[in-house]
Design a protein around this motif. Structure first.
Motif, PDB file in Angstrom:
ATOM      1  N   TYR A   1       0.812  -1.216   0.000  1.00 44.05           N
ATOM      2  CA  TYR A   1       0.000   0.000   0.000  1.00 44.05           C
ATOM      3  C   TYR A   1       0.849   1.271   0.000  1.00 44.05           C
ATOM      4  O   TYR A   1       0.303   2.358  -0.002  1.00 44.05           O
ATOM      5  CB  TYR A   1      -0.923   0.025   1.221  1.00 44.05           C
ATOM      6  N   ILE A   2       2.163   1.128   0.041  1.00 48.22           N
ATOM      7  CA  ILE A   2       3.035   2.290   0.156  1.00 48.22           C
ATOM      8  C   ILE A   2       3.655   2.571  -1.207  1.00 48.22           C
ATOM      9  O   ILE A   2       4.460   1.784  -1.696  1.00 48.22           O
ATOM     10  CB  ILE A   2       4.140   2.054   1.199  1.00 48.22           C
ATOM     11  N   ALA A   3       3.292   3.678  -1.816  1.00 48.45           N
ATOM     12  CA  ALA A   3       3.900   4.053  -3.089  1.00 48.45           C
ATOM     13  C   ALA A   3       5.255   4.690  -2.803  1.00 48.45           C
ATOM     14  O   ALA A   3       5.370   5.585  -1.972  1.00 48.45           O
ATOM     15  CB  ALA A   3       3.006   5.038  -3.828  1.00 48.45           C
ATOM     16  N   GLY A   4       6.287   4.203  -3.461  1.00 49.03           N
ATOM     17  CA  GLY A   4       7.619   4.793  -3.300  1.00 49.03           C
ATOM     18  C   GLY A   4       8.374   4.311  -2.088  1.00 49.03           C
ATOM     19  O   GLY A   4       9.290   4.992  -1.629  1.00 49.03           O
ATOM     20  N   ALA A   5       8.004   3.157  -1.540  1.00 46.49           N
ATOM     21  CA  ALA A   5       8.755   2.621  -0.399  1.00 46.49           C
ATOM     22  C   ALA A   5      10.139   2.198  -0.882  1.00 46.49           C
ATOM     23  O   ALA A   5      10.266   1.544  -1.919  1.00 46.49           O
ATOM     24  CB  ALA A   5       8.032   1.426   0.205  1.00 46.49           C
TER      25      ALA A   5
ATOM     26  N   VAL B   1      17.798  -9.695  12.027  1.00 45.63           N
ATOM     27  CA  VAL B   1      16.637  -8.810  11.952  1.00 45.63           C
ATOM     28  C   VAL B   1      16.486  -8.308  10.521  1.00 45.63           C
ATOM     29  O   VAL B   1      17.459  -8.249   9.767  1.00 45.63           O
ATOM     30  CB  VAL B   1      16.772  -7.623  12.934  1.00 45.63           C
ATOM     31  N   TYR B   2      15.259  -7.953  10.140  1.00 48.40           N
ATOM     32  CA  TYR B   2      14.980  -7.508   8.779  1.00 48.40           C
ATOM     33  C   TYR B   2      14.299  -6.142   8.838  1.00 48.40           C
ATOM     34  O   TYR B   2      13.381  -5.939   9.649  1.00 48.40           O
ATOM     35  CB  TYR B   2      14.066  -8.524   8.077  1.00 48.40           C
ATOM     36  N   PRO B   3      14.714  -5.208   8.008  1.00 48.98           N
ATOM     37  CA  PRO B   3      14.109  -3.864   8.047  1.00 48.98           C
ATOM     38  C   PRO B   3      12.753  -3.809   7.340  1.00 48.98           C
ATOM     39  O   PRO B   3      12.658  -3.477   6.171  1.00 48.98           O
ATOM     40  CB  PRO B   3      15.155  -2.990   7.350  1.00 48.98           C
ATOM     41  N   PHE B   4      11.688  -4.136   8.062  1.00 44.02           N
ATOM     42  CA  PHE B   4      10.330  -4.090   7.518  1.00 44.02           C
ATOM     43  C   PHE B   4       9.730  -2.689   7.588  1.00 44.02           C
ATOM     44  O   PHE B   4       8.984  -2.285   6.711  1.00 44.02           O
ATOM     45  CB  PHE B   4       9.406  -5.027   8.302  1.00 44.02           C
ATOM     46  N   HIS B   5      10.000  -1.975   8.663  1.00 42.12           N
ATOM     47  CA  HIS B   5       9.333  -0.710   8.953  1.00 42.12           C
ATOM     48  C   HIS B   5       9.805   0.379   7.994  1.00 42.12           C
ATOM     49  O   HIS B   5      11.000   0.618   7.847  1.00 42.12           O
ATOM     50  CB  HIS B   5       9.626  -0.314  10.400  1.00 42.12           C
ATOM     51  N   VAL B   6       8.863   1.049   7.336  1.00 43.80           N
ATOM     52  CA  VAL B   6       9.181   2.140   6.413  1.00 43.80           C
ATOM     53  C   VAL B   6       9.152   3.444   7.199  1.00 43.80           C
ATOM     54  O   VAL B   6       8.165   3.773   7.852  1.00 43.80           O
ATOM     55  CB  VAL B   6       8.177   2.194   5.238  1.00 43.80           C
TER      56      VAL B   6
ATOM     57  N   PHE C   1       1.919  13.425   7.508  1.00 40.52           N
ATOM     58  CA  PHE C   1       2.200  12.004   7.279  1.00 40.52           C
ATOM     59  C   PHE C   1       3.623  11.774   6.801  1.00 40.52           C
ATOM     60  O   PHE C   1       4.299  10.866   7.249  1.00 40.52           O
ATOM     61  CB  PHE C   1       1.201  11.446   6.267  1.00 40.52           C
ATOM     62  N   GLY C   2       4.118  12.567   5.895  1.00 41.38           N
ATOM     63  CA  GLY C   2       5.498  12.460   5.430  1.00 41.38           C
ATOM     64  C   GLY C   2       5.654  11.552   4.228  1.00 41.38           C
ATOM     65  O   GLY C   2       4.736  10.852   3.809  1.00 41.38           O
ATOM     66  N   VAL C   3       6.861  11.563   3.668  1.00 38.02           N
ATOM     67  CA  VAL C   3       7.222  10.799   2.474  1.00 38.02           C
ATOM     68  C   VAL C   3       8.120   9.639   2.892  1.00 38.02           C
ATOM     69  O   VAL C   3       9.019   9.816   3.721  1.00 38.02           O
ATOM     70  CB  VAL C   3       7.975  11.716   1.480  1.00 38.02           C
ATOM     71  N   PRO C   4       7.928   8.419   2.352  1.00 32.44           N
ATOM     72  CA  PRO C   4       8.823   7.302   2.709  1.00 32.44           C
ATOM     73  C   PRO C   4      10.259   7.588   2.278  1.00 32.44           C
ATOM     74  O   PRO C   4      10.504   7.923   1.120  1.00 32.44           O
ATOM     75  CB  PRO C   4       8.253   6.117   1.928  1.00 32.44           C
ATOM     76  N   THR C   5      11.192   7.474   3.218  1.00 28.73           N
ATOM     77  CA  THR C   5      12.587   7.783   2.911  1.00 28.73           C
ATOM     78  C   THR C   5      13.553   6.643   3.204  1.00 28.73           C
ATOM     79  O   THR C   5      14.600   6.568   2.589  1.00 28.73           O
ATOM     80  CB  THR C   5      13.070   9.011   3.710  1.00 28.73           C
ATOM     81  N   ASN C   6      13.236   5.783   4.146  1.00 28.85           N
ATOM     82  CA  ASN C   6      14.191   4.773   4.580  1.00 28.85           C
ATOM     83  C   ASN C   6      13.425   3.592   5.176  1.00 28.85           C
ATOM     84  O   ASN C   6      12.210   3.621   5.251  1.00 28.85           O
ATOM     85  CB  ASN C   6      15.148   5.381   5.624  1.00 28.85           C
ATOM     86  N   ARG C   7      14.163   2.583   5.604  1.00 27.52           N
ATOM     87  CA  ARG C   7      13.573   1.439   6.297  1.00 27.52           C
ATOM     88  C   ARG C   7      14.320   1.204   7.595  1.00 27.52           C
ATOM     89  O   ARG C   7      15.490   1.572   7.718  1.00 27.52           O
ATOM     90  CB  ARG C   7      13.660   0.182   5.447  1.00 27.52           C
ATOM     91  N   ALA C   8      13.644   0.533   8.519  1.00 28.05           N
ATOM     92  CA  ALA C   8      14.267   0.233   9.807  1.00 28.05           C
ATOM     93  C   ALA C   8      13.807  -1.131  10.291  1.00 28.05           C
ATOM     94  O   ALA C   8      12.693  -1.564  10.006  1.00 28.05           O
ATOM     95  CB  ALA C   8      13.906   1.287  10.844  1.00 28.05           C
ATOM     96  N   ALA C   9      14.688  -1.790  11.026  1.00 33.95           N
ATOM     97  CA  ALA C   9      14.351  -3.040  11.708  1.00 33.95           C
ATOM     98  C   ALA C   9      13.895  -2.675  13.108  1.00 33.95           C
ATOM     99  O   ALA C   9      14.569  -1.917  13.806  1.00 33.95           O
ATOM    100  CB  ALA C   9      15.559  -3.959  11.754  1.00 33.95           C
ATOM    101  N   ARG C  10      12.769  -3.190  13.501  1.00 35.66           N
ATOM    102  CA  ARG C  10      12.231  -2.914  14.832  1.00 35.66           C
ATOM    103  C   ARG C  10      12.653  -4.038  15.767  1.00 35.66           C
ATOM    104  O   ARG C  10      12.369  -5.196  15.516  1.00 35.66           O
ATOM    105  CB  ARG C  10      10.718  -2.791  14.778  1.00 35.66           C
ATOM    106  N   VAL C  11      13.324  -3.684  16.849  1.00 33.09           N
ATOM    107  CA  VAL C  11      13.761  -4.650  17.852  1.00 33.09           C
ATOM    108  C   VAL C  11      12.875  -4.419  19.070  1.00 33.09           C
ATOM    109  O   VAL C  11      13.028  -3.432  19.777  1.00 33.09           O
ATOM    110  CB  VAL C  11      15.254  -4.464  18.189  1.00 33.09           C
ATOM    111  N   LEU C  12      11.919  -5.331  19.291  1.00 36.18           N
ATOM    112  CA  LEU C  12      10.860  -5.097  20.264  1.00 36.18           C
ATOM    113  C   LEU C  12      11.086  -5.750  21.619  1.00 36.18           C
ATOM    114  O   LEU C  12      10.329  -5.509  22.543  1.00 36.18           O
ATOM    115  CB  LEU C  12       9.522  -5.590  19.687  1.00 36.18           C
ATOM    116  N   ARG C  13      12.101  -6.612  21.732  1.00 35.18           N
ATOM    117  CA  ARG C  13      12.390  -7.271  23.011  1.00 35.18           C
ATOM    118  C   ARG C  13      13.857  -7.096  23.342  1.00 35.18           C
ATOM    119  O   ARG C  13      14.717  -7.210  22.469  1.00 35.18           O
ATOM    120  CB  ARG C  13      12.063  -8.756  22.936  1.00 35.18           C
ATOM    121  N   VAL C  14      14.143  -6.890  24.601  1.00 30.15           N
ATOM    122  CA  VAL C  14      15.528  -6.828  25.060  1.00 30.15           C
ATOM    123  C   VAL C  14      16.113  -8.234  24.991  1.00 30.15           C
ATOM    124  O   VAL C  14      15.469  -9.204  25.374  1.00 30.15           O
ATOM    125  CB  VAL C  14      15.598  -6.273  26.500  1.00 30.15           C
TER     126      VAL C  14
END
Length: 180
Positions: free
Chosen positions: A21-25, A91-96, A119-132
């Motif tokens: 659903y993200i154009a330009g990710a 880890v994999y960078p899913f988050h836009v 809302f902003g424009v998609p510029t990069n990706r990040a891996a979310r690390v949710l547990r210590v």
């Protein structure tokens, strides 16, 4: 336009991961997630797993992951050799990541407020690390090269925005059967 500092994206916000659903990710710019000796038969001789685990919850941008991967791989291939280790990014960078670009000139802080909660424009990706304690990357290696694996992950940790620590685990538990 230059990248914003990593501290701008370290904290977790609402996940934005549905790329259909993200154009330009942006595409993931990490060419390989597994390096070194990737053959399962030859990896059977490795004794230890050295993990780089996080100590805080947060996000790691894709360019930081790539820089950490390059540092660890270059050190290990130089001092240990490619057939003598197995390196994997866990880890994999899913988050836009989106960015609301603002004017960046003298006096722009007084003149431009921008849209509130834009809302902003998609510029990069990040891996979310949710547990210590989540392994960010790990190395399987023989016992004689353990210090090289620790040094490689220490150098890789300097490229990551989250505080990390190195954990060493034996790959297999050898159980001795007693003759009673």
């Amino acid at each position: 336009m230059p990248l914003r500092p990593g501290r701008c994206y370290r904290r977790l916000k609402r996940p934005y991961t549905r790329t259909e659903y993200i154009a330009g990710a942006p595409y993931v710019q990490i060419p390989k997630f597994e390096l070194g000796n990737t053959s399962p038969k030859e990896r059977a001789r490795f004794d230890f797993v050295v993990e780089l685990v996080n100590e805080e919850v947060g996000q790691i941008r894709m360019n930081a992951l790539e820089a950490a991967r390059q540092m660890a791989y270059k050190y290990l291939s130089k001092y240990v050799g490619d057939p003598n280790f197995y390196l994997k990014i866990n880890v994999y960078p899913f988050h836009v990541i989106r960015e609301n670009k603002m004017l960046a000139m003298a006096g722009a802080d007084r003149l431009q407020q921008g849209m509130r909660l834009a809302f902003g424009v998609p510029t990069n990706r990040a891996a979310r690390v949710l547990r210590v304690g989540t392994p960010i990357m790990y190395v399987e290696i023989e016992g004689k090269n353990l210090n090289h694996a620790k040094e490689a992950l220490k150098r890789a940790a300097s490229k990551l925005p989250l505080p990390t620590r190195i954990v060493i685990k034996p790959l297999r538990q050898v159980t001795k059967v007693s003759a009673e």
